[in-house]
Structure formats: C-alpha cells, structure tokens
Design an enzyme around this catalytic site. Sequence first.
Site, PDB file in Angstrom:
ATOM      1  N   ARG A 129      -3.983   8.456  -6.580  1.00 32.94           N
ATOM      2  CA  ARG A 129      -5.159   7.892  -7.231  1.00 32.94           C
ATOM      3  C   ARG A 129      -6.111   8.932  -7.808  1.00 32.94           C
ATOM      4  NH1 ARG A 129      -9.452   6.148  -3.315  1.00 32.94           N
ATOM      5  NH2 ARG A 129      -9.253   7.407  -1.446  1.00 32.94           N
ATOM      6  N   SER A 189      -3.275   8.561  -2.201  1.00 33.00           N
ATOM      7  CA  SER A 189      -3.901   9.858  -1.950  1.00 33.00           C
ATOM      8  C   SER A 189      -4.456  10.437  -3.243  1.00 33.00           C
ATOM      9  CB  SER A 189      -2.871  10.823  -1.351  1.00 33.00           C
ATOM     10  OG  SER A 189      -3.428  12.108  -1.151  1.00 33.00           O
ATOM     11  N   HIS A 190      -5.612  11.111  -3.134  1.00 32.35           N
ATOM     12  CA  HIS A 190      -6.165  11.857  -4.266  1.00 32.35           C
ATOM     13  C   HIS A 190      -5.375  13.160  -4.401  1.00 32.35           C
ATOM     14  CE1 HIS A 190      -9.508   9.296  -5.183  1.00 32.35           C
ATOM     15  NE2 HIS A 190     -10.121   9.477  -4.040  1.00 32.35           N
ATOM     16  N   VAL A 191      -4.286  13.108  -5.093  1.00 28.05           N
ATOM     17  CA  VAL A 191      -3.445  14.295  -5.231  1.00 28.05           C
ATOM     18  C   VAL A 191      -2.779  14.262  -6.601  1.00 28.05           C
ATOM     19  CG1 VAL A 191      -1.398  13.181  -4.218  1.00 28.05           C
ATOM     20  CG2 VAL A 191      -1.639  15.675  -4.091  1.00 28.05           C
TER      21      VAL A 191
END
Length: 418
Positions: A129, A189-191
């Site tokens: 995300r 996940s912010h990745v």
Amino acid sequence: MSLNAERSYKMKLRDVENAFKYRRIPYPKRSVELIALLAISCTFFLFMHTNKLNSRLKEMEVKLQPSEFSALGLTGNHISGHDAGKHDDINTLHGTYQYLKSTGQILQLSPDKLNNTPKAEIDVLFFNRVPKTGSMQLIELMRQLGKVHDYEVEKDPQRGGVIPILEPAEESDMIDNIVNLEDGSVFASHVNFLNFTKHEQPRPIYINMVRDPVERVISWYYYIRAPWVFVPGRRRNNREMPNPKWVNTEYDQCVTSGEKVCTYIENSLLEHVGDHRRQTLFFCGHNEFQCTPFNGRLPLQLAKMNVEREYSVVGTWEHTNETLAVLEAYVPRYFADASKMYYSGLHVDKQNVNPMKPHISQDILDRVRRNFTREIEFYQFCRQRLHKQYLAIKLNDLKRVDKTLARLSEAKDMATYN
C-alpha cells in the site's frame, strides 16, 4: 347539615371515588397470555419489516450510485452532447471510452488479456500500500469481506515507519515471510514493489491504490502535523514535541518560502524528509539508483512495466465504483460483492480523514504540478488502465445502450465472417 356531617359525607364520597379509581378488573388468565403473545408477535413482525426495509434501502443506495453509463455520458441509446463536452480528457472514463471507440480498440478489450490474477502462483494477496491513498479504507473493506469469504488480513505493524528501500537480504526475508503465509491470506504493508520472480519465489496476487500525486503529498503534509498523529508518535518514540513553527506553517507558505520539504527537484535522490513524494517508487522496486530519482524517466518506465506485467488491479478512490467493480471481476476470490459490502456502511466511515486540511490555492497547485510531470503521468497511466479493465467487463452492456458501438461491432463481425 352540620360541619361534622358534611365532613363525614365528603370522606365517604372520596372513598367511593378511590374505589372506582383503583379498582382491579379481573381478566381471565388466558386472555392475558393472548395479549402478551399478540404484543410479542407485533414487535417481532415490526422488527422483521424494519430489517427488510433497511436491506432494501442499502440495495437502493448501491443502485443509485453513479452508473457506468452516466460516467460515460451515455443516455439511452446515444451519447449525451452535454456530457460529452465535459469528459473529452482521455484520462477520464468517458475520454478513454471515446478514444478506444474512435480507434477501434474498444472491441479488442478482453478481461482475460487485462487480468494478471491467473499469473499468481500462490493464493496470497499482496497489497504493498502507498501512503495516503486511502489504503486503510481498502484494508477495512477486505477485513469485512474476509469474514464472508474466509480469509485473514495481516497488516505489517511497521513500528519503525515506512522503509523506502530494502537491502537485498531484507527484501528476500520479507518475500519468504509472504510466501509462507497460509493460502487465502492478505498481506498489507507500506513497502515498495517486491520482485518474487527475481528471488525465485512463487508470485502472489498484486493489488494497490494510487492517488493524484500532488493531492497525496499535500495530504501527507497535513497528516503528520495533525496533533492526533504527532502527539501519540512522540510518546511512543520518546521524542520531543515538534517546533510550533513546523506545525503551524501552511503548505502554501512552505512552497513559497522554498523549504526543503516543499521543494521538488527533478532527478534528486532521497531527501530524507519523509514526505513520500515518489508514488512511482512503490511500483518500481528497491534499486536506489534506478528508482529513487524524483520525477525521473527510468523510475516512471519501470513502474509502468511492473503495473502492466504484475498487478491485477491498481485502483483509486477517485474512481470508487470502477475500482470496486474491477476488483470484483478480476480478483473475485477476495472481492466478490465488494460494492455491496462497501455501500452497506463502510463508505460513510472514512479512515484517516484530516478535517484540518485547508484549501490550497490554484496557483500553488499549478506551481507544484509543474515539478510532478512524470509522477502525474504514472497516475494517469494507472487511471487509464483501470478504465480499460472496467470497459472490458462492461463491453456487452455498452453495446446494448450505444448504437454506434453496436454498429461498429456488427461491422467487425461481418468483416470477420466475409
């Protein structure tokens, strides 16, 4: 009549009144039970009727959302001239539709050709995300859908914040963790984009969300300055309170004064100011030299390539109905009935909305946009791709309401037959 006699008479009269006032009228026991049963039955039927009406209202709410045909400017069997003039931009649904129809490409659209879900080699949905794109809204939707479709949503806690670039070993470890999830799992996940194939691991189902890049940067600017964000963060990480000037500086002032956080220089590497100005970075990957140059040509091309090759759906809340419809059609295992679920109440409860975000002047927006040309190009690319995916699943419906498209289809069929 003497005084005592009058008083005695009044007392007797009062006793008679009280006798009538508080008299108990006996009812048969069965009559009482019948009345109680009738009351319970009425309450039950009223509850059932109210519940049915509530369900009908929710269904109507979904149906009354702007339809694909109104968005396309289609009314009845023709293109509405009033709407057509407003939607000629190719980045809109109407503009994409008109362009594809005028070039004949509309009839070549196929959901099978535009869907990368069958390429997945494991039954795991990977949502890397992008910050400030409404990702929490989608996570909440998936959590509710998971209760119906029997899957769990695992959200990476990321207590250290968003890590923009992972080292090869870190990237490999994260991929291993995702691959080892149970079938029917969602990992959010912010990745940045993770290349499973490069690490010789089976591919998951990729999805993501995007947002107008300038609006996203402004949203982040005010989000981290909101007291309900920086105060808990200060306590959790034992940091000092931020400088009041930092908190109170408006975005317009930040841009005009040339502060580093509001200065956007093409091809500059990571500024380490934590503003997440690179939306393309989340689709490019973890190669610092290839993916971090801001508004660069190479990050743009790599991000486009990964979206086209890997992602099942890249949606946007700026096209809510299209995004939900495409998710339902292209990733049904996880998103069947997503529209119905969303409009059952989730659309009202917005996540991470900042009421303190002020209006930004058009001059400032235009000034900033001039430095986001390729970031904007990537965003428009994702929008056009979403429009194509949507039109592909609605093609038969469109043929029924658009006579021009119907004739075009008939001509193609005749040419093929001859």
